[in-house]
Design an enzyme around this catalytic site. Structure first.
Site, PDB file in Angstrom:
ATOM      1  CG  HIS A 134      -6.319   9.203   0.308  1.00 17.78           C
ATOM      2  ND1 HIS A 134      -6.717   7.947   0.046  1.00 17.78           N
ATOM      3  CD2 HIS A 134      -6.385  10.089  -0.476  1.00 17.78           C
ATOM      4  CE1 HIS A 134      -7.048   8.105  -1.230  1.00 17.78           C
ATOM      5  NE2 HIS A 134      -6.955   9.457  -1.684  1.00 17.78           N
ATOM      6  CB  CYS A 153      -0.838   0.078   1.098  1.00 14.44           C
ATOM      7  SG  CYS A 153      -1.724   1.622   1.430  1.00 14.44           S
ATOM      8  N   GLY A 201     -13.664   7.994  -7.491  1.00 11.82           N
ATOM      9  CA  GLY A 201     -12.517   8.513  -8.040  1.00 11.82           C
ATOM     10  C   GLY A 201     -11.400   7.867  -6.893  1.00 11.82           C
TER      11      GLY A 201
END
Length: 112
Positions: free
Chosen positions: A98, A3, A91
């Site tokens: 985040h 990640c 998106g």
């Protein structure tokens, strides 16, 4: 785990860090969409808002209490936008929750 944001939080990948505490990191976006554009990312891996559980609600509260002081430190005076992209159609391009914080320009609605 492979990640990107976990690697940034663990300092395995460099970033333009503007803040860090035991729960989150905040760093400048590499592709800014405003004169001020930074991300606030929890250090614990959570795939997206859809995967947030009751025990992690403190993180969201912490992030939203932190953002006003970070925007002031970055020179934002007349408002800002906080964005969370969730899932591919929303998106989201990195599967780690985040929050984008954008400021120092007028934001339009709808955003596009």
């Amino acid at each position: 785990m492979d990640c990107l944001f976990c690697k940034i939080a663990n300092k395995e990948i460099p970033s333009d860090l503007i803040y860090e505490d035991k729960y989150v990191v905040a760093f400048k976006d590499i592709n800014p969409q405003a004169p001020v554009h930074f991300l606030v990312v929890p250090k614990v891996h959570i795939r997206s808002l859809d995967y947030l559980n009751e025990d992690q609600n403190y993180l969201i509260s912490h992030i939203f209490k932190l953002i006003p002081s970070l925007t002031k430190e970055q020179g934002v005076e007349n408002g800002y936008r906080v964005v969370n992209n969730c899932g591919p159609e929303g998106g989201q391009t990195v599967d780690h929750i985040h929050f984008h914080v954008l400021g120092k320009r007028e934001m339009l609605w709808p955003p596009g």
